[in-house]
Design a protein around this motif. Structure first.
Motif, mmCIF file in Angstrom:
data_model
loop_
_atom_site.group_PDB
_atom_site.id
_atom_site.type_symbol
_atom_site.label_atom_id
_atom_site.label_comp_id
_atom_site.label_asym_id
_atom_site.label_seq_id
_atom_site.Cartn_x
_atom_site.Cartn_y
_atom_site.Cartn_z
ATOM 1 N N ASN A 18 -29.731 60.174 -68.977
ATOM 2 C CA ASN A 18 -28.836 59.827 -68.319
ATOM 3 C C ASN A 18 -27.740 60.811 -67.581
ATOM 4 O O ASN A 18 -27.216 60.865 -66.537
ATOM 5 N N ARG A 19 -27.745 62.692 -68.342
ATOM 6 C CA ARG A 19 -26.979 63.179 -67.407
ATOM 7 C C ARG A 19 -28.243 64.008 -66.441
ATOM 8 O O ARG A 19 -27.623 64.592 -65.336
ATOM 9 N N PHE A 20 -29.095 64.248 -66.718
ATOM 10 C CA PHE A 20 -30.423 64.566 -65.921
ATOM 11 C C PHE A 20 -30.128 63.399 -64.175
ATOM 12 O O PHE A 20 -29.927 64.113 -63.618
ATOM 13 N N ILE A 21 -30.442 62.591 -64.852
ATOM 14 C CA ILE A 21 -30.104 61.263 -63.849
ATOM 15 C C ILE A 21 -28.992 61.701 -62.582
ATOM 16 O O ILE A 21 -28.759 61.389 -61.478
ATOM 17 N N HIS A 22 -28.106 61.950 -63.575
ATOM 18 C CA HIS A 22 -26.483 61.834 -63.086
ATOM 19 C C HIS A 22 -26.833 62.502 -61.855
ATOM 20 O O HIS A 22 -26.202 63.512 -60.905
ATOM 21 N N SER A 23 -27.007 63.996 -62.630
ATOM 22 C CA SER A 23 -26.988 65.750 -61.982
ATOM 23 C C SER A 23 -27.820 65.346 -60.537
ATOM 24 O O SER A 23 -27.860 65.878 -59.911
ATOM 25 N N LEU A 50 -26.604 72.241 -60.945
ATOM 26 C CA LEU A 50 -26.498 72.429 -62.542
ATOM 27 C C LEU A 50 -24.810 72.500 -63.075
ATOM 28 O O LEU A 50 -24.673 72.762 -63.699
ATOM 29 N N HIS A 51 -24.151 71.880 -62.531
ATOM 30 C CA HIS A 51 -22.734 71.182 -62.448
ATOM 31 C C HIS A 51 -23.036 71.077 -64.391
ATOM 32 O O HIS A 51 -21.700 72.171 -65.002
ATOM 33 N N ASP A 52 -23.538 69.663 -64.840
ATOM 34 C CA ASP A 52 -23.794 69.787 -66.229
ATOM 35 C C ASP A 52 -24.328 70.501 -66.693
ATOM 36 O O ASP A 52 -24.608 69.916 -67.911
ATOM 37 N N CYS A 53 -24.690 71.750 -66.815
ATOM 38 C CA CYS A 53 -25.756 72.482 -67.362
ATOM 39 C C CYS A 53 -25.821 72.182 -69.176
ATOM 40 O O CYS A 53 -26.488 72.560 -69.694
ATOM 41 N N SER A 128 -18.464 64.760 -55.450
ATOM 42 C CA SER A 128 -20.219 64.362 -55.882
ATOM 43 C C SER A 128 -20.204 63.915 -56.860
ATOM 44 O O SER A 128 -20.499 62.803 -57.306
ATOM 45 N N ASP A 129 -19.349 64.463 -57.769
ATOM 46 C CA ASP A 129 -19.681 64.339 -59.713
ATOM 47 C C ASP A 129 -18.727 63.109 -59.157
ATOM 48 O O ASP A 129 -18.983 62.431 -59.788
ATOM 49 N N TYR A 130 -17.489 62.828 -58.710
ATOM 50 C CA TYR A 130 -16.831 61.372 -59.235
ATOM 51 C C TYR A 130 -17.003 60.415 -58.948
ATOM 52 O O TYR A 130 -16.955 59.475 -59.141
ATOM 53 N N ASN A 134 -23.619 56.577 -60.067
ATOM 54 C CA ASN A 134 -23.777 55.615 -60.515
ATOM 55 C C ASN A 134 -22.339 55.345 -61.143
ATOM 56 O O ASN A 134 -21.941 54.433 -62.314
ATOM 57 N N ARG A 135 -21.646 55.588 -60.460
ATOM 58 C CA ARG A 135 -20.421 56.025 -60.910
ATOM 59 C C ARG A 135 -19.441 54.302 -60.640
ATOM 60 O O ARG A 135 -20.004 54.137 -59.356
ATOM 61 N N GLU A 136 -18.642 53.977 -61.334
ATOM 62 C CA GLU A 136 -18.273 52.374 -61.501
ATOM 63 C C GLU A 136 -16.619 52.956 -61.608
ATOM 64 O O GLU A 136 -16.694 52.783 -62.825
HETATM 65 FE FE LIG Z 1 -20.479 65.632 -63.704
#
Ligand SMILES: [Fe+2]
Ligand SMILES: [Fe+2]
Length: 189
Positions: A18-23, A50-53, A128-130, A134-136
């Protein structure tokens, strides 16, 4: 310079699915926003990717890495080590992924709390992260539209929401997030 494809292969091994998809989502949105605000699209894409690597690193290992990388950990961070994934991530981005561009590394470093005087690249990755697809959350559609029109106002709304959410959970608010928020507001006064 390392290619995005090479980075993706490595990243996939270091984070959960899921973290990969988010990235990937953050990468795509960051590139779009970069074109709107006239910053380097490729750099924004790499920062988003790479922000969440460092996000899936065990918390005790996170603190060990801070020690190893000479990252000074404050009391709020020590009690909530997840907050450190941006700063640790920036170091890993260079050591493990071969990224040495400071604009990219700072966007990774400051994506969790923000900071005063954020660069456009930092704001783009933060936002973009926020609001990635997929964010809701309540009102996200308006924030998504606003991001393409007024990134500073989007930053303020994002920081407000994040801080309110942290308070509602009863967790510690890191002062840097407040400083980032106040800085953005002061500049519009
Ligand atoms: Fe993130
Ligand atoms: Fe993050």
């Amino acid at each position: 310079m390392v290619t995005r494809e090479e980075i993706k292969v490595k990243l996939k091994r270091n984070v959960i699915k899921n973290r990969f998809i988010h990235s990937i989502n953050v990468m795509e949105l960051a590139a779009e926003l970069a074109s709107v605000y006239g910053v380097d699209q490729e750099k924004a894409a790499i920062a988003g990717l790479l922000h969440d690597c460092a996000k899936n690193i065990e918390l005790d290992r996170m603190l060990m890495l801070c020690d190893e990388f000479d990252i000074v950990v404050d009391d709020v961070e020590r009690l909530q080590p997840k907050l450190l994934h941006g700063r640790v991530g920036a170091v890993l981005a260079s050591k493990e992924y071969g990224i040495y561009d400071e604009t990219i590394l700072n966007a990774i470093r400051y994506h969790t709390l923000g900071r005063e005087n954020m660069t456009m690249m930092e704001k783009i990755v933060f936002v973009s992260d926020y609001i990635e697809p997929n964010r809701e959350f309540e009102g996200i559609e308006e924030v998504r539209e606003l991001a393409f029109i007024d990134i500073d106002k989007t930053m303020i709304i994002s920081l407000n929401n994040i801080i309110v959410h942290i308070i509602a959970k009863g967790a510690l608010v890191h002062p840097v997030a407040i400083m980032a928020r106040n800085d953005m507001i002061k500049k519009r006064m």
